[in-house]
Write a protein that holds these residues in place. Structure first.
Motif, PDB file in Angstrom:
ATOM      1  N   LEU A  21      10.893  30.685  -0.147  1.00  0.00           N
ATOM      2  CA  LEU A  21      10.590  30.748   1.276  1.00  0.00           C
ATOM      3  C   LEU A  21      10.751  32.150   1.818  1.00  0.00           C
ATOM      4  O   LEU A  21       9.993  32.560   2.705  1.00  0.00           O
ATOM      5  CB  LEU A  21      11.467  29.776   2.058  1.00  0.00           C
ATOM      6  N   ARG A  24       7.646  33.999   1.206  1.00  0.00           N
ATOM      7  CA  ARG A  24       6.496  33.345   1.851  1.00  0.00           C
ATOM      8  C   ARG A  24       5.668  32.527   0.866  1.00  0.00           C
ATOM      9  O   ARG A  24       4.444  32.569   0.875  1.00  0.00           O
ATOM     10  CB  ARG A  24       5.634  34.360   2.580  1.00  0.00           C
ATOM     11  N   LEU A  25       6.341  31.766   0.012  1.00  0.00           N
ATOM     12  CA  LEU A  25       5.691  30.897  -0.958  1.00  0.00           C
ATOM     13  C   LEU A  25       6.000  29.439  -0.635  1.00  0.00           C
ATOM     14  O   LEU A  25       6.373  28.656  -1.505  1.00  0.00           O
ATOM     15  CB  LEU A  25       6.165  31.236  -2.375  1.00  0.00           C
ATOM     16  N   GLY A  26       5.820  29.069   0.616  1.00  0.00           N
ATOM     17  CA  GLY A  26       6.147  27.725   1.061  1.00  0.00           C
ATOM     18  C   GLY A  26       5.337  26.648   0.371  1.00  0.00           C
ATOM     19  O   GLY A  26       5.828  25.560   0.089  1.00  0.00           O
ATOM     20  N   TYR A  27       4.060  26.948   0.091  1.00  0.00           N
ATOM     21  CA  TYR A  27       3.219  25.959  -0.581  1.00  0.00           C
ATOM     22  C   TYR A  27       3.688  25.699  -2.007  1.00  0.00           C
ATOM     23  O   TYR A  27       3.529  24.595  -2.523  1.00  0.00           O
ATOM     24  CB  TYR A  27       1.761  26.403  -0.573  1.00  0.00           C
ATOM     25  N   THR A  28       4.277  26.689  -2.629  1.00  0.00           N
ATOM     26  CA  THR A  28       4.821  26.506  -3.975  1.00  0.00           C
ATOM     27  C   THR A  28       6.001  25.536  -3.947  1.00  0.00           C
ATOM     28  O   THR A  28       6.119  24.672  -4.824  1.00  0.00           O
ATOM     29  CB  THR A  28       5.263  27.862  -4.553  1.00  0.00           C
ATOM     30  N   LEU A  30       6.481  23.214  -1.705  1.00  0.00           N
ATOM     31  CA  LEU A  30       5.924  21.897  -1.409  1.00  0.00           C
ATOM     32  C   LEU A  30       5.303  21.272  -2.661  1.00  0.00           C
ATOM     33  O   LEU A  30       5.510  20.084  -2.937  1.00  0.00           O
ATOM     34  CB  LEU A  30       4.888  22.000  -0.300  1.00  0.00           C
ATOM     35  N   ALA A  31       4.560  22.062  -3.424  1.00  0.00           N
ATOM     36  CA  ALA A  31       3.948  21.548  -4.653  1.00  0.00           C
ATOM     37  C   ALA A  31       5.013  21.128  -5.665  1.00  0.00           C
ATOM     38  O   ALA A  31       4.890  20.080  -6.314  1.00  0.00           O
ATOM     39  CB  ALA A  31       3.030  22.603  -5.257  1.00  0.00           C
ATOM     40  N   TRP A  81      13.701  29.388   5.364  1.00  0.00           N
ATOM     41  CA  TRP A  81      12.844  29.407   6.541  1.00  0.00           C
ATOM     42  C   TRP A  81      13.601  29.953   7.749  1.00  0.00           C
ATOM     43  O   TRP A  81      13.066  30.775   8.508  1.00  0.00           O
ATOM     44  CB  TRP A  81      12.339  27.996   6.814  1.00  0.00           C
TER      45      TRP A  81
END
Length: 87
Positions: A21, A24-28, A30-31, A81
């Motif tokens: 986070l 800035r790899l929030g989608y990682t 989540l995945a 975050w």
């Protein structure tokens, strides 16, 4: 070992999610969380297919590995975050 494994996976996922986070790899994150949820659901499903005590290993995996990973990733993502928002 019953206490060490959940603690280790909790701390490692907390550190990894916080770092992700901050980068800035929030989608990682989540995945990865969705993959862990899928693994837990598979373990519960596979454990229900077994008879007797054979399915207990799958339940142990779901509770003592997947649970702390999700909890650690959630706490780490929240900390990352909040830290990123502050500055």
């Amino acid at each position: 070992m019953v206490y060490a494994l959940p603690l280790v996976v909790f701390v490692l996922s907390l550190i990894a999610a916080r770092w992700a986070l901050l980068q800035r790899l929030g989608y990682t994150v989540l995945a990865a969380a969705l993959l862990v949820v899928g693994a837990a659901l598979w373990a519960i499903w596979a454990g229900r297919q077994q008879t007797g005590w054979d399915g207990i290993g799958y339940a142990i995996f779901a509770v003592l590995v997947c649970g702390p990973v999700l909890l650690g990733a959630g706490v780490g993502a929240l900390l990352g975050w909040l830290r990123r928002r502050r500055g």
